[in-house]
Design an enzyme around this catalytic site. Structure first.
Site, PDB file in Angstrom:
ATOM      1  N   ALA A 156      35.327  46.365  45.925  1.00 36.70           N
ATOM      2  CA  ALA A 156      34.231  47.116  46.548  1.00 36.70           C
ATOM      3  C   ALA A 156      33.185  47.503  45.501  1.00 36.70           C
ATOM      4  O   ALA A 156      31.982  47.363  45.729  1.00 36.70           O
ATOM      5  CB  ALA A 156      34.774  48.356  47.251  1.00 36.70           C
ATOM      6  N   TYR A 157      33.635  47.980  44.348  1.00 36.12           N
ATOM      7  CA  TYR A 157      32.724  48.344  43.260  1.00 36.12           C
ATOM      8  C   TYR A 157      31.863  47.157  42.839  1.00 36.12           C
ATOM      9  O   TYR A 157      30.635  47.263  42.711  1.00 36.12           O
ATOM     10  CB  TYR A 157      33.526  48.863  42.070  1.00 36.12           C
ATOM     11  CG  TYR A 157      32.731  49.030  40.804  1.00 36.12           C
ATOM     12  CD1 TYR A 157      31.871  50.106  40.632  1.00 36.12           C
ATOM     13  CD2 TYR A 157      32.844  48.108  39.759  1.00 36.12           C
ATOM     14  CE1 TYR A 157      31.139  50.263  39.468  1.00 36.12           C
ATOM     15  CE2 TYR A 157      32.118  48.253  38.593  1.00 36.12           C
ATOM     16  CZ  TYR A 157      31.264  49.331  38.449  1.00 36.12           C
ATOM     17  OH  TYR A 157      30.539  49.475  37.302  1.00 36.12           O
ATOM     18  N   SER A 158      32.511  46.006  42.633  1.00 33.60           N
ATOM     19  CA  SER A 158      31.767  44.816  42.196  1.00 33.60           C
ATOM     20  C   SER A 158      30.745  44.390  43.231  1.00 33.60           C
ATOM     21  O   SER A 158      29.642  43.953  42.886  1.00 33.60           O
ATOM     22  CB  SER A 158      32.742  43.672  41.909  1.00 33.60           C
ATOM     23  OG  SER A 158      33.678  44.036  40.906  1.00 33.60           O
ATOM     24  N   THR A 160      29.125  46.378  45.245  1.00 36.66           N
ATOM     25  CA  THR A 160      27.973  47.292  45.172  1.00 36.66           C
ATOM     26  C   THR A 160      27.024  46.867  44.059  1.00 36.66           C
ATOM     27  O   THR A 160      25.803  46.959  44.206  1.00 36.66           O
ATOM     28  CB  THR A 160      28.402  48.745  44.921  1.00 36.66           C
ATOM     29  OG1 THR A 160      28.970  48.907  43.610  1.00 36.66           O
ATOM     30  CG2 THR A 160      29.384  49.245  45.960  1.00 36.66           C
TER      31      THR A 160
END
Length: 254
Positions: A156-158, A160
């Site tokens: 999820a972070y990547s 974003t």
């Protein structure tokens, strides 16, 4: 005059880790720095005190980002302590979120990470454009994970930050006629408090050695390594570079 003398900068998430290093370096180069924080007022005040002790100028700006009205609150706080004009915007505030693969990522956590890492800089920047002087600078914090090794536990972070990369390139094209450059700086692993639980301490010696081995330079990045790159992108020396993703991983994915 110093490189950034007479200019005003805003650094979101500017009180700790990479954000603090950016705030301190921009101030050292002559900018008056608005140090934004979301929750840790003491850290923001400490950063401002350190800047002022070194002869620089800074002030704190409080706003919780990633929530409805966050961008408006940030600019209201900024305007109250400045003349409302801006030369440098650094979109640095963010979170890695829960370290989970797709199977363990809840909808609520997905929404939280995207709200802070992607939606907030979009709307912070949108409101900044009426304040940002022609010839200004926008610098976004990306990650080496968008161009390097995939990490399932940071999916999820990547994602974003992949959106931030597109945002950077597209905004650069839109703002070019105003002489405003837009670039993204992409760190790898940096020795900050955010990584302390798995990177610092004797029990994590193996992890530190593995991180050192990733870079041909044979060491772990310090926050100042990133702050110095951002300072270049904020300066006139970077005037002919825009829409770029700047690798700040120490060559970890070569």
């Amino acid at each position: 005059m110093s490189a950034l003398g007479g200019r005003t900068a805003l650094v979101t998430g500017g009180s700790r880790g990479i954000g603090r290093a950016i705030s301190e370096r921009l101030a050292r180069d002559g900018a008056r720095v608005a140090v934004h924080y979301g929750h840790n007022e003491a850290a923001a005040e400490e950063t401002v005190a350190a800047i002022e002790a070194a002869g620089g100028r800074a002030f704190t700006v409080h706003a919780e980002l990633g929530v409805p009205g966050g961008a408006e609150a940030l600019w209201s706080a900024f305007d109250a302590r400045s003349d409302g004009r801006l030369d440098i915007l650094v979109n640095n505030a963010g979170t890695a979120g829960a370290r989970e693969p797709i199977s363990g990522t809840t909808e609520a956590e997905f929404d939280r990470v995207f709200a802070l890492n992607t939606k907030a800089p979009f709307f912070v920047t949108r409101s900044a454009l009426s304040r940002l002087r022609d010839g200004g600078r926008i610098i976004n914090t990306s990650t080496g994970l968008t161009h390097g090794a995939a990490m399932p536990e940071l999916i999820a972070y990547s994602m974003t930050k992949g959106a931030i990369d597109v945002f950077t390139a597209t905004l650069a094209k839109e703002l070019g006629p105003r002489g405003i450059t837009v670039n993204a700086v992409a760190p790898g692993v940096v020795d900050t408090d955010m990584n302390a639980d798995w990177l610092r301490g004797e029990e994590n010696a193996g992890a530190r050695e593995a991180v050192r081995a990733m870079s041909p330079l044979g060491r772990i990045a310090d926050a100042t390594d990133i702050g110095d790159i951002v300072a270049f992108l904020a300066s006139d020396d970077s005037r002919w570079g825009t829409g770029q993703w700047i690798d700040a991983t120490g060559g970890s994915f070569l």
